[in-house]
Design an enzyme around this catalytic site. Structure first.
Site, short mmCIF file in Angstrom:
data_model
loop_
_atom_site.label_atom_id
_atom_site.label_comp_id
_atom_site.label_asym_id
_atom_site.label_seq_id
_atom_site.Cartn_x
_atom_site.Cartn_y
_atom_site.Cartn_z
N ARG A 86 1.37 -7.12 -5.23
CA ARG A 86 1.66 -7.99 -4.09
C ARG A 86 2.03 -9.38 -4.60
O ARG A 86 1.53 -9.83 -5.62
CB ARG A 86 0.45 -8.08 -3.16
N TYR A 216 7.45 -2.46 -4.14
CA TYR A 216 6.02 -2.20 -4.42
C TYR A 216 5.22 -2.02 -3.12
O TYR A 216 5.37 -2.81 -2.17
CB TYR A 216 5.41 -3.35 -5.26
N LYS A 225 -0.80 -3.77 4.79
CA LYS A 225 -1.22 -5.17 4.78
C LYS A 225 -0.52 -5.96 5.87
O LYS A 225 -1.10 -6.84 6.50
CB LYS A 225 -0.94 -5.80 3.41
N HIS A 245 -10.31 -6.20 6.32
CA HIS A 245 -10.02 -5.57 5.03
C HIS A 245 -11.30 -4.88 4.55
O HIS A 245 -11.97 -5.36 3.62
CB HIS A 245 -9.58 -6.68 4.05
N SER A 267 -9.27 -6.95 -3.09
CA SER A 267 -8.45 -5.88 -3.68
C SER A 267 -8.95 -5.54 -5.08
O SER A 267 -9.29 -6.44 -5.86
CB SER A 267 -7.00 -6.36 -3.77
N CYS A 269 -11.68 -4.17 -6.14
CA CYS A 269 -13.09 -4.44 -6.44
C CYS A 269 -13.97 -3.24 -6.08
O CYS A 269 -15.18 -3.39 -5.88
CB CYS A 269 -13.58 -5.68 -5.69
N ASP A 294 -9.90 1.05 3.09
CA ASP A 294 -9.26 -0.27 2.91
C ASP A 294 -9.24 -1.12 4.17
O ASP A 294 -9.34 -2.33 4.08
CB ASP A 294 -7.82 -0.06 2.41
N ARG A 385 -0.94 2.93 -9.04
CA ARG A 385 -1.55 3.38 -7.78
C ARG A 385 -1.38 4.87 -7.53
O ARG A 385 -0.44 5.48 -8.02
CB ARG A 385 -0.87 2.64 -6.62
#
Ligand code: OXD
Ligand code: MN
Length: 601
Positions: A86, A216, A225, A245, A267, A269, A294, A385
């Site tokens: 991002r 991406y 998002k 989130h 993000s 974590c 998420d 990912r």
């Protein structure tokens, strides 16, 4: 300009399911007139369409076919090396005034931004196919469910959205014919994948997103998002609900008592790992199930918060995923998965740092170069990912499709902090919990471009995702609290605290069940705790540490509140609030002053 996405010409019956809604048709016409595609492909989400797009993607090298015996129906995509995460610096919230976007967002004027983007989009799909993707966020019968359309010139986006959302005819049906119905307009073009022409722009007042110049995930799967969080949070405030989130998990005791918790971590974590946790042997009979990994959309019902996961799949960080760290994820990504920017083995399988077993003697790395264990570079990009359907998850919660959502007993905040922040503690009340969320911080990760490992404040893990003024967002949290007669308890966790010699003090992963169990005990009124200046803290005896190989000193260190570290921490809270330029609600300022007084500041 290099043609990155040549047009495709499907046989009859594929790519021609037009929506009936006139407002949608008019908008598609407007965008097609601007972008001048070779043809328009109306996606319906069917199996036939999917097979056609996979075949075309393989033909055009958008995807690499993996060994179908080892990873059935799975593919590898490699993004441009300039486009792997991002880009917060190129992400904009375009509200009529800068004030509405607030101090934490990049703002740009909507009229000027539309004009600039129209210039970039003009003729950008010449020689390409324009895909129109209808999608639905949330279960069909939830009052929170939203419809979006994404126009894109990327097949990778179409294939990914089919995993990440409820895509195709189901969304068209849900939207119906009413031209005044609420739906999100998303426009995406790869352009020439040039960072100088990369912008992710949100127009909350118009329910519109325009993203250009990137391929991406987080920048281009506009459902995630962009809609579910940035536009979602804006709509949530207007419509009195919450877009967060957060992962959502269910935890069931051996005697069948079940709680749901939602947890906000920044993000990369460990949200996906926590959402798929497998309890250790000692907790035999306990079951953890995943609702989402998420994003949580929550609304008030009977004085409680109820959550749904708006998504239909997981877009998770691959490196570090193994049978040890997350067996449920490993089973989920064993088939029907699109991998992005991982390494390729000589027998057509995927590999990444942290996968089980020894590294293979030879690989093709994510940049398409030869790689051996002696190579200096990582074989998989640190932000590589997987995109995988949630139905692949063996621990999927049975109520994931329930429109009313699942009742939330606890909200957890957490970040990646080497020091200062204890393993777990509980807020005194809702408003104190909002303070914990508002001041949380984490060491930065590879999920966004920029330095890694720098502590930054990331309120409620929403810093990059709150689509309006963060001060109003804090106030919205406080206002929601006033309407809850049975609010969730709020906790803060830190799995990442380190000893003086730099080693993690807590084993993490499945062992996080021990911390989760304490939180559930607290929800049930049975867990013990000590009152500390920062909140309710478990004593070592309140945590079930049986059969865990951990040193007593480590446990003491994990739970300790160091006076000097906290003086610095509270000074950092002040610095953060001050940096927001006067938008922080009085209630939170007062909480900070009370806390400062506890530490002689
Ligand atoms: C994500 C992120 O991709 O938070 O989920 O960056
Ligand atoms: Mn995320």
């Amino acid at each position: 300009m290099k043609n990155l996405a040549p047009a495709i010409f499907p046989p009859k019956g594929i790519g021609d399911v037009r929506p009936a809604n006139k407002a949608v048709l008019d908008w598609v016409h407007e965008i097609a007139t601007l972008t001048q595609p070779e043809n328009v492909f109306w996606c319906d989400g069917s199996e036939r369409e999917h097979e056609f797009l996979i075949a075309e993607s393989l033909n055009q090298n958008v995807l690499v076919e993996l060994n179908q015996k080892k990873v059935p129906r799975s593919y590898l995509h490699r993004s441009n090396p300039n486009d792997v995460a991002r880009v917060e610096q190129f992400t904009f919230v375009c509200t009529p005034t800068k004030q509405e976007a607030g101090p934490t967002n990049n703002w740009s004027d909507p009229t000027e931004t539309y004009a600039k983007l129209r210039g970039l989009l003009a003729g950008c799909m010449r020689g390409r196919t324009m895909f129109v993707i209808p999608y639905m966020m949330g279960p069909a019968d939830s009052p929170l469910t939203k419809i979006g359309f994404e126009i894109t010139d990327s097949k990778y986006v179409v294939l990914s959205l089919r995993i990440m959302t409820r895509m195709g005819e189901i969304a068209l049906k849900q939207l119906g014919n009413d031209p005044s119905a609420e739906w999100n307009r998303g426009v995406h073009s790869l352009l020439d994948v040039n960072p100088e022409r990369r912008f992710i722009c949100h127009f909350p007042q118009d329910n519109t997103i325009i993203s250009v110049g990137s391929g991406y995930g987080g920048n281009v799967l506009l459902s995630k998002k962009c809609l579910a969080l940035r536009i979602g949070s804006y709509l949530a405030r207007k419509q009195n609900w919450m877009a967060e989130h957060m992962l959502i998990l269910g935890v069931e005791s051996p005697d069948g008592r079940k709680h749901y918790v939602a947890a906000a971590f920044p993000s990369a974590c460990g949200k996906t790992n926590f959402a798929m946790l497998i309890p250790p042997e000692h907790f035999k009979g306990w079951k953890v199930t995943t609702v989402g990994d998420d994003i949580a959309w929550m609304r008030i019902r009977d004085g409680r918060l109820y959550a749904v996961n708006p998504e239909n799949g997981y877009f998770g960080v691959v490196p570090g995923t193994s049978n040890k760290s997350n067996p449920n994820a490993m089973r989920s990504i064993a088939h029907d998965t699109i991998y992005t920017n991982v390494a390729l083995t000589d027998d057509g399988n995927v590999w990444w740092e942290g996968k089980d077993g020894e590294p293979p003697a030879h690989l093709i790395d994510w940049r398409r170069n030869d790689w051996t264990p002696q190579s200096q570079e990582k074989a998989a990009h640190p932000n590589s990912r997987f995109t995988t359907p949630m139905r692949n998850n063996p621990a999927l919660d049975p109520d994931v499709e329930k429109g009313e959502g699942v009742p939330i007993s606890a909200i957890i905040f957490g970040g990646r902090r080497s020091d200062t922040v204890p393993l777990v503690y509980q807020a005194f009340d809702w408003n104190h919990g909002v303070y914990l969320g508002a001041t949380m911080a984490s060491e930065t990760t590879a999920a966004a471009t920029g330095a890694v490992g720098r502590v930054r404040r990331d309120p409620m893990a929403m810093l990059p995702f709150c689509g309006y003024n963060i001060g109003d967002y804090f106030q919205h949290w406080l206002d929601i609290g006033k309407q809850l007669t049975n609010p969730p308890l709020i906790f803060n966790v830190n799995w990442f605290r380190k000893s003086a010699d730099g080693k993690f003090l807590w084993p993490g992963f499945g062992e996080n069940m021990r911390v989760l169990k304490w939180m559930i005990d607290r929800c049930e009124g049975s867990g013990g705790a000590l009152k500390s200046p920062i909140g309710w803290l478990p004593s070592p005896h309140d945590l079930d540490l049986a059969e865990l190989d951990i040193d007593h000193n480590a446990v003491d260190e994990l739970l300790c509140i160091d006076h000097e570290e906290w003086q610095k921490e509270i000074a950092a809270h002040k610095e953060f609030f001050d940096s927001l330029g006067g938008v922080v609600p009085e209630e939170l300022q007062e909480r900070r002053e009370q806390l400062a007084a506890e530490f002689d500041l």
